[in-house]
Design an enzyme around this catalytic site. Structure first.
Site, PDB file in Angstrom:
ATOM      1  N   HIS A  32       0.854  -1.198   0.000  1.00  0.00           N
ATOM      2  CA  HIS A  32       0.000   0.000   0.000  1.00  0.00           C
ATOM      3  C   HIS A  32       0.887   1.245   0.000  1.00  0.00           C
ATOM      4  O   HIS A  32       1.260   1.756   1.050  1.00  0.00           O
ATOM      5  CB  HIS A  32      -0.928  -0.014   1.214  1.00  0.00           C
ATOM      6  CG  HIS A  32      -2.063   0.957   1.106  1.00  0.00           C
ATOM      7  ND1 HIS A  32      -3.385   0.581   1.114  1.00  0.00           N
ATOM      8  CD2 HIS A  32      -2.083   2.306   0.952  1.00  0.00           C
ATOM      9  CE1 HIS A  32      -4.162   1.641   1.002  1.00  0.00           C
ATOM     10  NE2 HIS A  32      -3.380   2.704   0.908  1.00  0.00           N
ATOM     11  N   HIS A  67       1.255   4.857  -2.386  1.00  0.00           N
ATOM     12  CA  HIS A  67       0.723   5.669  -3.483  1.00  0.00           C
ATOM     13  C   HIS A  67       1.832   6.378  -4.253  1.00  0.00           C
ATOM     14  O   HIS A  67       2.693   7.027  -3.652  1.00  0.00           O
ATOM     15  CB  HIS A  67      -0.252   6.711  -2.941  1.00  0.00           C
ATOM     16  CG  HIS A  67      -1.530   6.135  -2.413  1.00  0.00           C
ATOM     17  ND1 HIS A  67      -2.681   6.057  -3.175  1.00  0.00           N
ATOM     18  CD2 HIS A  67      -1.846   5.585  -1.206  1.00  0.00           C
ATOM     19  CE1 HIS A  67      -3.655   5.506  -2.461  1.00  0.00           C
ATOM     20  NE2 HIS A  67      -3.171   5.207  -1.256  1.00  0.00           N
ATOM     21  N   ASP A  78       1.613   9.052  -6.096  1.00  0.00           N
ATOM     22  CA  ASP A  78       1.555  10.506  -5.904  1.00  0.00           C
ATOM     23  C   ASP A  78       1.785  10.908  -4.452  1.00  0.00           C
ATOM     24  O   ASP A  78       1.737  12.097  -4.120  1.00  0.00           O
ATOM     25  CB  ASP A  78       0.226  11.082  -6.405  1.00  0.00           C
ATOM     26  CG  ASP A  78      -0.988  10.370  -5.844  1.00  0.00           C
ATOM     27  OD1 ASP A  78      -0.831   9.306  -5.226  1.00  0.00           O
ATOM     28  OD2 ASP A  78      -2.112  10.881  -6.026  1.00  0.00           O
ATOM     29  N   GLY A 115      -9.781   7.725  -2.412  1.00  0.00           N
ATOM     30  CA  GLY A 115     -10.385   9.046  -2.268  1.00  0.00           C
ATOM     31  C   GLY A 115     -11.267   9.089  -1.035  1.00  0.00           C
ATOM     32  O   GLY A 115     -11.228   8.187  -0.184  1.00  0.00           O
ATOM     33  N   HIS A 118      -9.880   0.514  -0.714  1.00  0.00           N
ATOM     34  CA  HIS A 118      -9.739   1.380   0.453  1.00  0.00           C
ATOM     35  C   HIS A 118     -11.030   1.291   1.268  1.00  0.00           C
ATOM     36  O   HIS A 118     -12.103   1.687   0.794  1.00  0.00           O
ATOM     37  CB  HIS A 118      -9.523   2.835   0.023  1.00  0.00           C
ATOM     38  CG  HIS A 118      -8.101   3.187  -0.259  1.00  0.00           C
ATOM     39  ND1 HIS A 118      -7.458   2.811  -1.415  1.00  0.00           N
ATOM     40  CD2 HIS A 118      -7.199   3.908   0.466  1.00  0.00           C
ATOM     41  CE1 HIS A 118      -6.215   3.288  -1.400  1.00  0.00           C
ATOM     42  NE2 HIS A 118      -6.037   3.941  -0.260  1.00  0.00           N
ATOM     43  N   GLU A 144     -11.003   3.085   6.775  1.00  0.00           N
ATOM     44  CA  GLU A 144     -10.056   4.148   7.133  1.00  0.00           C
ATOM     45  C   GLU A 144     -10.829   5.363   7.634  1.00  0.00           C
ATOM     46  O   GLU A 144     -10.698   5.760   8.788  1.00  0.00           O
ATOM     47  CB  GLU A 144      -9.189   4.521   5.930  1.00  0.00           C
ATOM     48  CG  GLU A 144      -8.160   5.609   6.239  1.00  0.00           C
ATOM     49  CD  GLU A 144      -7.414   6.073   5.001  1.00  0.00           C
ATOM     50  OE1 GLU A 144      -6.335   6.679   5.161  1.00  0.00           O
ATOM     51  OE2 GLU A 144      -7.914   5.869   3.875  1.00  0.00           O
ATOM     52  N   ASP A 157       1.677   3.869   3.023  1.00  0.00           N
ATOM     53  CA  ASP A 157       0.595   4.666   2.448  1.00  0.00           C
ATOM     54  C   ASP A 157       1.176   5.775   1.566  1.00  0.00           C
ATOM     55  O   ASP A 157       1.121   5.699   0.346  1.00  0.00           O
ATOM     56  CB  ASP A 157      -0.318   5.236   3.532  1.00  0.00           C
ATOM     57  CG  ASP A 157      -1.649   5.722   2.977  1.00  0.00           C
ATOM     58  OD1 ASP A 157      -1.992   5.342   1.842  1.00  0.00           O
ATOM     59  OD2 ASP A 157      -2.349   6.471   3.678  1.00  0.00           O
TER      60      ASP A 157
END
Length: 374
Positions: A24, A26, A28, A185, A212, A215, A312
């Protein structure tokens, strides 16, 4: 505790050198600050800081808000400089190099292609640009005598209406580096069932999914990720603890009762992609506390859930996988056996073919055994 386990716990071992699996992470959320500065200068984008050190600090401070919504706002800056083929390829290449430096031997790189079309690139072009960068990074590591393998997790934004289109994109590139699908998102108010058509399509194509969930929302979101999304893994999933009841018996022992969703996740070995530092930053565990010792990872691990440890977003959380593991060792007293189990869990849950998963597990065993012998 056995003597050998006690030695493992007390040993001054090098966590960074241990072979690790990252599920996990990202794209970006893992840019180098200096790269952001250089790419922003090329397109005339105004940044909140002009030097790498200050920019790194801005990301960490802005993300440390206790709110997932606020946390996500920092991505406006990173995605702004990820709109060209050259920029995407460079960022993906550096991403791989940074993972390898962290001791990662397999990393799944998740990102949302629909967020990188402002300069006129197509969905297929951005996926190809990222894959070019990943392959360049892997080649560089191989030339240096190292090893790393990667896979793209193509992500749809859960508040948008492009789920099926992005799912088709992922399947279209399944032989070009894409290993799975995700939605990400703002979680609350956007259940996975919103993209049920996409998930039905992915199921028909036998294409793996992580979602996701758990969370910024609770058990309903996790259940829907499993039912509508057919999720094989849960992105974070930390709020599964809301479906676990612990009570003290007359004999002064804890009685643990799993609710139906927690029992399903537990009994079927659905992996939890836990990200301790990020979970604190976004307020995902605010019902339990504000410190790492309040994180339920230790409880979930003790109960036999398939726990994995992740970063993350390395930039926003100012972290690495090594740092996350070091924090857990310092907080919960984990030893080499525990850290190895986290990596085995992740390797088993990775979206790789069985032979490749077994290869990763062998590499993990060899690396940890070598650390024990030192």
């Amino acid at each position: 505790m056995s003597e050998s386990t006690n030695r493992n716990k007390l040993a001054n071992f090098d966590i960074q050198a241990l072979p690790k699996i990252s599920l996990h992470d990202h794209l970006d959320g893992g840019l180098r600050p200096q790269t952001i500065i250089e790419l922003a200068d090329e397109i005339g984008y105004q940044l909140p800081a002009s030097d790498a050190k200050s920019l790194r600090r801005w990301f960490a401070e802005s993300a440390d808000s206790g709110s997932l919504v606020k946390y996500l706002e920092t991505f406006d800056v990173t995605t702004a400089v990820m709109q060209t083929k050259a920029g995407l390829t460079r960022i993906a290449r550096e991403f791989v190099l940074d993972l390898a430096d962290d001791g990662v031997i397999y990393g799944e790189v998740r990102w949302a292609p629909e967020q990188h079309l402002r300069a006129g690139l197509s969905l297929d072009e951005v996926v190809e640009a990222v894959q070019d960068g990943l392959e360049e990074g892997m080649q560089l590591i191989e030339e240096r005598g190292g090893f790393i393998r990667t896979g793209q997790l193509v992500t749809a934004m859960r508040h948008a209406d492009r789920g099926l289109e992005i799912a088709e994109l992922a399947v279209r590139h399944r032989n070009n580096g894409v290993v799975g699908f995700d939605i990400a998102g703002a979680e609350k108010g956007f259940l996975p069932s919103r993209h049920k058509i996409a998930f039905d399509y992915l199921a028909s194509e036998l294409f793996p999914v992580t979602v996701h969930a758990g969370e910024a929302d609770g058990i309903e979101s996790i259940k829907d990720a499993i039912v509508s999304g057919r999720a094989l893994r849960l992105g974070h999933g930390v709020r599964i603890v809301e479906d676990i009841m612990v009570s003290r018996t007359d004999r002064d022992t804890d009685l643990v009762v799993l609710g139906p969703v927690a029992e399903w996740v537990h009994d079927r070995g659905i992996a939890l992609e836990l990200s301790p530092s990020s979970n604190l930053q976004t307020g995902a565990i605010e019902m339990l506390g504000e410190n790492l010792e309040d994180h339920p990872i230790d409880v979930l691990y003790d109960l036999g859930f398939k726990v994995t440890v992740n970063t993350d977003n390395r930039l926003m959380s100012a972290t690495t996988l090594t740092r996350e593991l070091e924090l857990l060792v310092a907080t919960f007293g984990y030893d080499l056996d525990d850290l190895e189990q986290f990596q085995i869990n992740a390797a088993e849950a990775s979206f790789q073919a069985l032979d490749e998963r077994l290869e990763l597990i062998d590499m993990i065993g060899e690396g940890f055994d070598a650390a024990r012998r030192k």
